[in-house]
Design a protein around this motif. Sequence first.
Motif, short mmCIF file in Angstrom:
data_model
loop_
_atom_site.label_atom_id
_atom_site.label_comp_id
_atom_site.label_asym_id
_atom_site.label_seq_id
_atom_site.Cartn_x
_atom_site.Cartn_y
_atom_site.Cartn_z
N UNK A 143 0.81 -1.21 0.00
CA UNK A 143 0.00 0.00 0.00
C UNK A 143 0.84 1.25 0.00
N UNK A 144 0.27 2.32 -0.53
CA UNK A 144 0.89 3.63 -0.52
C UNK A 144 0.58 4.31 0.80
N UNK A 145 1.60 4.54 1.59
CA UNK A 145 1.44 5.18 2.89
C UNK A 145 1.48 6.70 2.75
N UNK A 146 2.42 7.18 1.95
CA UNK A 146 2.62 8.62 1.83
C UNK A 146 2.98 8.95 0.39
N UNK A 147 2.14 9.72 -0.33
CA UNK A 147 2.50 10.15 -1.67
C UNK A 147 3.72 11.07 -1.61
N UNK A 148 4.36 11.34 -2.74
CA UNK A 148 5.57 12.15 -2.74
C UNK A 148 5.39 13.49 -2.03
N UNK A 149 6.30 13.78 -1.11
CA UNK A 149 6.23 15.02 -0.34
C UNK A 149 7.64 15.46 0.02
N UNK A 150 7.77 16.74 0.31
CA UNK A 150 9.04 17.31 0.76
C UNK A 150 8.95 17.75 2.22
#
Length: 555
Positions: free
Chosen positions: A248-255
């Motif tokens: 599963x995707x926990x966190x989409x791309x972020x800075x």
Amino acid sequence: MAISRAKTCATVLAILSTTGMGLLAGCSSSGNYAAPEKVTTVDVREQGAAPPPPPPPANSVVVTGATRAADGLYAPPAPAFVPPVMPAVNPGRERYDGKEVSPVHLVQSEPVSTFSVDVDTGAYANTRRFLTQGMLPPADAVRTEEMINYFRYAYARPDSREAPFSVTTDVATTPWNPDTRLLRVGLRGYDLPRAARPPANLVFLLDVSGSMNSPDKLPLLKTALSGLAGELGPKDTVAIVVYAGAAGLVLPPTNDPRKIRAALDQLQAGGSTAGAAGLKLAYNIAEDNFIEGGVNRVLIGTDGDFNVGVSDRDDLIAMIEKKRDSGITLTTLGFGQGNYNEAMMEQIADHGNGNYSYIDTALEAKKVLGDEMSSTLFTIAKDAKIQVEFNPAVVSQYRLLGYENRALREEDFDNDKVDAGDIGAGHQVTAIYEIVPAGVKGWIGPRRYGKEAPKPNPAAREMAYIKLRYKLPGGSTSRLIERPLSAKLLANASAPSGDFAFATAVAAFGQTLRGDALMNGYSAGQIESLAGEQTDYWRQEFLKLVDMADSLKGG
């Protein structure tokens, strides 16, 4: 912002449909996924692992396996509390793929030695783990080149990114054999200034299966990545994928470091391991956010126990090589003990043109994911190969200490289609050969029917010829660095000193742990004396490890 990649959702939906789990928020019937206002994921526990929690009191914040209503961060349902238990080390359950100690070669018949550079360090940290817990490491777990390359040496700094290497060579007498000499070849990569680093698209693939439920696994992994969050540049992004019973995707791309750390804080271990499914999803997300001219890398944090799904190493390697050729590299971070699959971790990192590290302590986590992250991520040269040709009039026999699983055929050196190791900004690579001067008795005696060995030639100017071949990032045609080695280096050799002495001590330690029969009983005390007094923390620790190993051997 919508991120269109049909195959990503197709992969996830297929996984979830087979497990009976709910859909990822953000996936639509068209097969695309979008980064929703609230970060989405799936419950990574095995179905039926624990009964559902009771309904929350009125007006409270509801936490589910898909979203946290208050701030949009991932939080899986809290499993029943299980006190952490440090598993006892059982080398019989751990998997290694050690090679035989590199053989001796006759220069007359095999004058050329070719190998791919290697900047992995996992074997050293793993060896340290065994020793600090009161056990000698299995011989198959020790790779001498990774022991040597764990440390930095005083090599000259290259001046330009266009000529990204300095090459250092020196010769010394061999401490454990008065009849042989040691040839050291040292490379140092160009240090890429922070302002010049390309943006990084990083996807962390984290194992949250039940086997990660011990203090030296998932908790240490979370600590390591939490520290890395503070090292991000303004154009870097991090996405987090987890895998256990499903991916599963926990966190989409972020800075945003706060979002990264908060997402990590919520991870819990539980379920079986579907590593291949998670890897496919991680690659898809990396492709969706691909940065032309940037760093695109998947980093796996696991104990290497891929026990569900595509567990065949050859199948995994084929997939990893395909993605590597498209510009997405792979780094592996190994954790834990007991069921550790080091053979898998080391090999898939090599085939993914990434790095393999083993993290056994919080200090090692800081070293690997903080102090050395720039050299791990930012490639200055790819497909780097070294070739050494010895002059039979000066050198009669040789052996390379380590690099057994990095050996290449002679014809591979000039073939730009043959993959080899990548070197990152500021990386160093050290190789040590043990050589027999011509006319001196060596390890291999004369052959009855073989050709007579060439007579030593005191007038010979060269003892060897070194070539380094590499490609610049984004390039497809290799460049060549060539350097002859003067025969005077051999004639004037003296005892190793300084950095060379320390590197030799580390090599001797690695070879003795491997059971190398050509070390002539070189003792722990001699290794410590050769290494000398050290002020650097990591070098001081090395001396303690030598002493520990000696005690365990009954020395």
